[in-house]
Write a protein that holds these residues in place. Structure first.
Motif, mmCIF file in Angstrom:
data_model
loop_
_atom_site.group_PDB
_atom_site.id
_atom_site.type_symbol
_atom_site.label_atom_id
_atom_site.label_comp_id
_atom_site.label_asym_id
_atom_site.label_seq_id
_atom_site.Cartn_x
_atom_site.Cartn_y
_atom_site.Cartn_z
ATOM 1 N N THR A 72 -11.644 1.514 -3.637
ATOM 2 C CA THR A 72 -11.269 2.648 -4.491
ATOM 3 C C THR A 72 -9.872 2.429 -5.073
ATOM 4 O O THR A 72 -9.602 2.811 -6.211
ATOM 5 C CB THR A 72 -11.333 3.987 -3.724
ATOM 6 N N GLY A 73 -8.989 1.759 -4.313
ATOM 7 C CA GLY A 73 -7.654 1.455 -4.842
ATOM 8 C C GLY A 73 -7.750 0.568 -6.076
ATOM 9 O O GLY A 73 -7.119 0.833 -7.106
ATOM 10 N N ASP A 74 -8.574 -0.494 -6.008
ATOM 11 C CA ASP A 74 -8.736 -1.395 -7.166
ATOM 12 C C ASP A 74 -9.352 -0.648 -8.352
ATOM 13 O O ASP A 74 -8.937 -0.835 -9.503
ATOM 14 C CB ASP A 74 -9.647 -2.589 -6.816
ATOM 15 N N GLU A 88 0.434 9.377 -2.370
ATOM 16 C CA GLU A 88 -0.452 10.445 -1.892
ATOM 17 C C GLU A 88 -1.903 10.070 -2.189
ATOM 18 O O GLU A 88 -2.170 9.201 -3.015
ATOM 19 C CB GLU A 88 -0.136 11.761 -2.633
ATOM 20 N N LEU A 89 -2.837 10.793 -1.576
ATOM 21 C CA LEU A 89 -4.240 10.545 -1.891
ATOM 22 C C LEU A 89 -4.590 11.176 -3.240
ATOM 23 O O LEU A 89 -4.146 12.277 -3.557
ATOM 24 C CB LEU A 89 -5.165 11.130 -0.819
ATOM 25 N N VAL A 90 -5.401 10.481 -4.008
ATOM 26 C CA VAL A 90 -5.961 11.019 -5.246
ATOM 27 C C VAL A 90 -7.030 12.041 -4.829
ATOM 28 O O VAL A 90 -7.628 11.919 -3.752
ATOM 29 C CB VAL A 90 -6.573 9.848 -6.063
ATOM 30 N N THR A 118 4.093 -14.693 4.486
ATOM 31 C CA THR A 118 3.075 -15.216 5.405
ATOM 32 C C THR A 118 1.971 -16.030 4.744
ATOM 33 O O THR A 118 1.259 -16.764 5.426
ATOM 34 C CB THR A 118 2.396 -14.051 6.159
ATOM 35 N N ASN A 119 1.804 -15.875 3.438
ATOM 36 C CA ASN A 119 0.667 -16.532 2.785
ATOM 37 C C ASN A 119 1.030 -16.828 1.326
ATOM 38 O O ASN A 119 0.414 -16.297 0.404
ATOM 39 C CB ASN A 119 -0.548 -15.577 2.903
ATOM 40 N N PRO A 120 2.077 -17.694 1.116
ATOM 41 C CA PRO A 120 2.573 -17.884 -0.248
ATOM 42 C C PRO A 120 1.631 -18.739 -1.100
ATOM 43 O O PRO A 120 0.907 -19.578 -0.557
ATOM 44 C CB PRO A 120 3.909 -18.601 -0.037
ATOM 45 N N GLY A 125 -2.198 -11.968 13.403
ATOM 46 C CA GLY A 125 -2.466 -13.381 13.642
ATOM 47 C C GLY A 125 -3.102 -14.023 12.429
ATOM 48 O O GLY A 125 -3.072 -13.468 11.323
ATOM 49 N N ASP A 126 -3.709 -15.173 12.660
ATOM 50 C CA ASP A 126 -4.245 -15.996 11.588
ATOM 51 C C ASP A 126 -5.400 -15.291 10.840
ATOM 52 O O ASP A 126 -6.319 -14.746 11.460
ATOM 53 C CB ASP A 126 -4.741 -17.308 12.238
ATOM 54 N N ILE A 127 -5.323 -15.307 9.506
ATOM 55 C CA ILE A 127 -6.318 -14.609 8.675
ATOM 56 C C ILE A 127 -7.739 -15.109 8.962
ATOM 57 O O ILE A 127 -8.687 -14.320 9.060
ATOM 58 C CB ILE A 127 -5.958 -14.764 7.172
ATOM 59 N N GLN A 128 -7.910 -16.428 9.135
ATOM 60 C CA GLN A 128 -9.249 -16.975 9.394
ATOM 61 C C GLN A 128 -9.750 -16.588 10.785
ATOM 62 O O GLN A 128 -10.948 -16.345 10.976
ATOM 63 C CB GLN A 128 -9.252 -18.504 9.236
HETATM 64 P P1 AP5 Z 1 -5.315 0.999 -1.693
HETATM 65 O O1 AP5 Z 1 -5.331 0.055 -2.809
HETATM 66 O O2 AP5 Z 1 -6.541 1.187 -0.897
HETATM 67 O O3 AP5 Z 1 -4.095 0.620 -0.756
HETATM 68 P P2 AP5 Z 1 -3.874 0.758 0.835
HETATM 69 O O4 AP5 Z 1 -4.857 1.471 1.630
HETATM 70 O O5 AP5 Z 1 -2.493 1.267 0.902
HETATM 71 O O6 AP5 Z 1 -4.092 -0.644 1.354
HETATM 72 P P3 AP5 Z 1 -3.538 -1.931 0.763
HETATM 73 O O7 AP5 Z 1 -4.379 -2.407 -0.368
HETATM 74 O O8 AP5 Z 1 -2.075 -1.744 0.499
HETATM 75 O O9 AP5 Z 1 -3.646 -2.917 2.025
HETATM 76 P P4 AP5 Z 1 -4.840 -3.834 2.519
HETATM 77 O O10 AP5 Z 1 -5.271 -3.336 3.849
HETATM 78 O O11 AP5 Z 1 -5.881 -4.043 1.476
HETATM 79 O O12 AP5 Z 1 -4.029 -5.185 2.773
HETATM 80 P P5 AP5 Z 1 -4.076 -6.609 2.027
HETATM 81 O O13 AP5 Z 1 -5.295 -7.345 2.405
HETATM 82 O O14 AP5 Z 1 -3.736 -6.485 0.583
HETATM 83 O O15 AP5 Z 1 -4.870 2.435 -2.224
HETATM 84 C C1 AP5 Z 1 -3.773 2.588 -3.115
HETATM 85 C C2 AP5 Z 1 -3.630 4.053 -3.531
HETATM 86 O O16 AP5 Z 1 -4.818 4.461 -4.250
HETATM 87 C C3 AP5 Z 1 -3.523 5.066 -2.385
HETATM 88 O O17 AP5 Z 1 -2.185 5.216 -1.951
HETATM 89 C C4 AP5 Z 1 -4.081 6.337 -3.041
HETATM 90 O O18 AP5 Z 1 -3.117 6.931 -3.886
HETATM 91 C C5 AP5 Z 1 -5.188 5.802 -3.923
HETATM 92 N N1 AP5 Z 1 -6.505 5.764 -3.212
HETATM 93 C C6 AP5 Z 1 -7.238 4.650 -2.885
HETATM 94 N N2 AP5 Z 1 -8.380 4.987 -2.266
HETATM 95 C C7 AP5 Z 1 -8.390 6.344 -2.172
HETATM 96 C C8 AP5 Z 1 -9.287 7.287 -1.611
HETATM 97 N N3 AP5 Z 1 -10.428 6.899 -0.993
HETATM 98 N N4 AP5 Z 1 -8.972 8.601 -1.682
HETATM 99 C C9 AP5 Z 1 -7.840 9.024 -2.297
HETATM 100 N N5 AP5 Z 1 -6.921 8.179 -2.847
HETATM 101 C C10 AP5 Z 1 -7.200 6.845 -2.786
HETATM 102 O O19 AP5 Z 1 -2.843 -7.324 2.788
HETATM 103 C C11 AP5 Z 1 -1.512 -6.856 2.652
HETATM 104 C C12 AP5 Z 1 -0.540 -8.047 2.713
HETATM 105 O O20 AP5 Z 1 -0.579 -8.623 4.028
HETATM 106 C C13 AP5 Z 1 -0.857 -9.192 1.745
HETATM 107 O O21 AP5 Z 1 0.325 -9.734 1.251
HETATM 108 C C14 AP5 Z 1 -1.617 -10.226 2.632
HETATM 109 O O22 AP5 Z 1 -1.449 -11.545 2.153
HETATM 110 C C15 AP5 Z 1 -0.942 -10.000 3.974
HETATM 111 N N6 AP5 Z 1 -1.832 -10.278 5.119
HETATM 112 C C16 AP5 Z 1 -3.168 -9.986 5.226
HETATM 113 N N7 AP5 Z 1 -3.635 -10.375 6.425
HETATM 114 C C17 AP5 Z 1 -2.568 -10.891 7.105
HETATM 115 C C18 AP5 Z 1 -2.412 -11.461 8.408
HETATM 116 N N8 AP5 Z 1 -3.440 -11.564 9.270
HETATM 117 N N9 AP5 Z 1 -1.174 -11.880 8.770
HETATM 118 C C19 AP5 Z 1 -0.122 -11.792 7.913
HETATM 119 N N10 AP5 Z 1 -0.201 -11.284 6.665
HETATM 120 C C20 AP5 Z 1 -1.423 -10.837 6.276
#
Ligand code: AP5
Ligand code: MG
Length: 216
Positions: A31-33, A57-59, A141-143, A199-202
């Motif tokens: 939903t974020g994308d 905030e949440l939409v 962590t993952n450049p 930990g490790d993504i894989q």
């Molecule tokens: P949304 O896009 O869903 O953002 P989020 O929930 O805040 O989650 P993120 O996308 O920030 O994190 P992610 O868990 O996907 O992590 P990622 O894999 O990228 O929502 C954005 C906004 O949209 C909300 O605030 C709200 O306003 C609105 N919205 C969305 N859905 C909604 C809904 N249902 N209702 C109402 N409003 C809504 O990884 C993060 C980073 O960590 C990356 O750099 C990655 O490379 C790194 N990483 C990943 N895994 C590891 C690992 N194992 N170790 C180290 N680094 C790692």
């Protein structure tokens, strides 16, 4: 395979969803994308969503549920789907259950990617996303191999507008208050699977795969 990925902002939902898409061939529905695409396209829905997103905030539920209903009606969801970032509060979770019951396709599992809160700020401030293919990187962590350029498609890497410290703090608070209760909700349904998200993504993906392989 019909699953929900649960987890705090930055826990790795998007990262793991992309790996699931590659291995299992089912679509990621974030939903974020979808909301960011609507904001970028300047649609009416995007204009309504932007202020809430900028503030962390949440939409509103009506916008998000409308989007999900439309998306789940598309034919590529026949084989299943990965919901990433939805549901995010109890009313969305209940509405999803009702919708999937109507479709005769109940949810099979909710996978919680569990990451301690202290790691999340660094993950989010360091995140870079490809504006073309959506691949996710992290400067710490993952450049990417080449600075600012996507390894996969050569697209430009951008920093998300809501990945600033102030908005991140609010997103984390909103998660604790509104989304964390879903852990209990799915646990009571017997659908919750907890994965250690540090930990490790894989290695994390192997744990996710083990859950998914146990479903079919
Ligand atoms: P949304 O896009 O869903 O953002 P989020 O929930 O805040 O989650 P993120 O996308 O920030 O994190 P992610 O868990 O996907 O992590 P990622 O894999 O990228 O929502 C954005 C906004 O949209 C909300 O605030 C709200 O306003 C609105 N919205 C969305 N859905 C909604 C809904 N249902 N209702 C109402 N409003 C809504 O990884 C993060 C980073 O960590 C990356 O750099 C990655 O490379 C790194 N990483 C990943 N895994 C590891 C690992 N194992 N170790 C180290 N680094 C790692
Ligand atoms: Mg994400």
């Amino acid at each position: 395979m019909r699953i929900v990925l649960l987890g705090a902002p930055g826990s790795g939902k998007g990262t793991q969803a992309k790996l699931i898409v590659e291995k299992y061939g089912i679509p990621q529905i974030s939903t974020g994308d979808l909301l960011r695409a609507a904001v970028a396209a300047g649609t009416e829905l995007g204009k309504r969503a932007k202020a809430a997103m900028d503030a962390g905030e949440l939409v509103s539920d009506d916008i998000v549920l409308g989007m999900i209903r439309e998306r789940l009606a598309e034919p590529d969801t026949e084989k299943g789907f990965i919901l990433d970032g939805f549901p995010r509060n109890l009313s969305q979770a209940e509405a999803l259950d009702t919708l999937l019951d109507e479709l005769g396709k109940p949810l099979q599992a909710a996978i919680l990617i569990d990451v301690p809160f202290d790691s999340l700020l660094k993950r989010l401030t360091g995140r870079l996303t490809c504006e073309q293919c959506g691949a996710v990187y992290n400067i710490y962590t993952n450049p990417p191999k080449q600075e600012g350029v996507c390894d996969k498609c050569g697209g430009k890497l951008i920093h998300r507008a809501d990945d600033n410290e102030e908005t991140i703090r609010n997103r984390l608070q909103v998660y604790q208050q509104q989304t964390e209760p879903l852990i209990d909700y799915y646990e009571k349904q017997g659908k919750l699977h907890r994965i250690d998200g540090e930990g490790d993504i894989q290695a994390i993906f192997q744990a996710v795969s083990a859950v998914l392989d146990g479903l079919s």
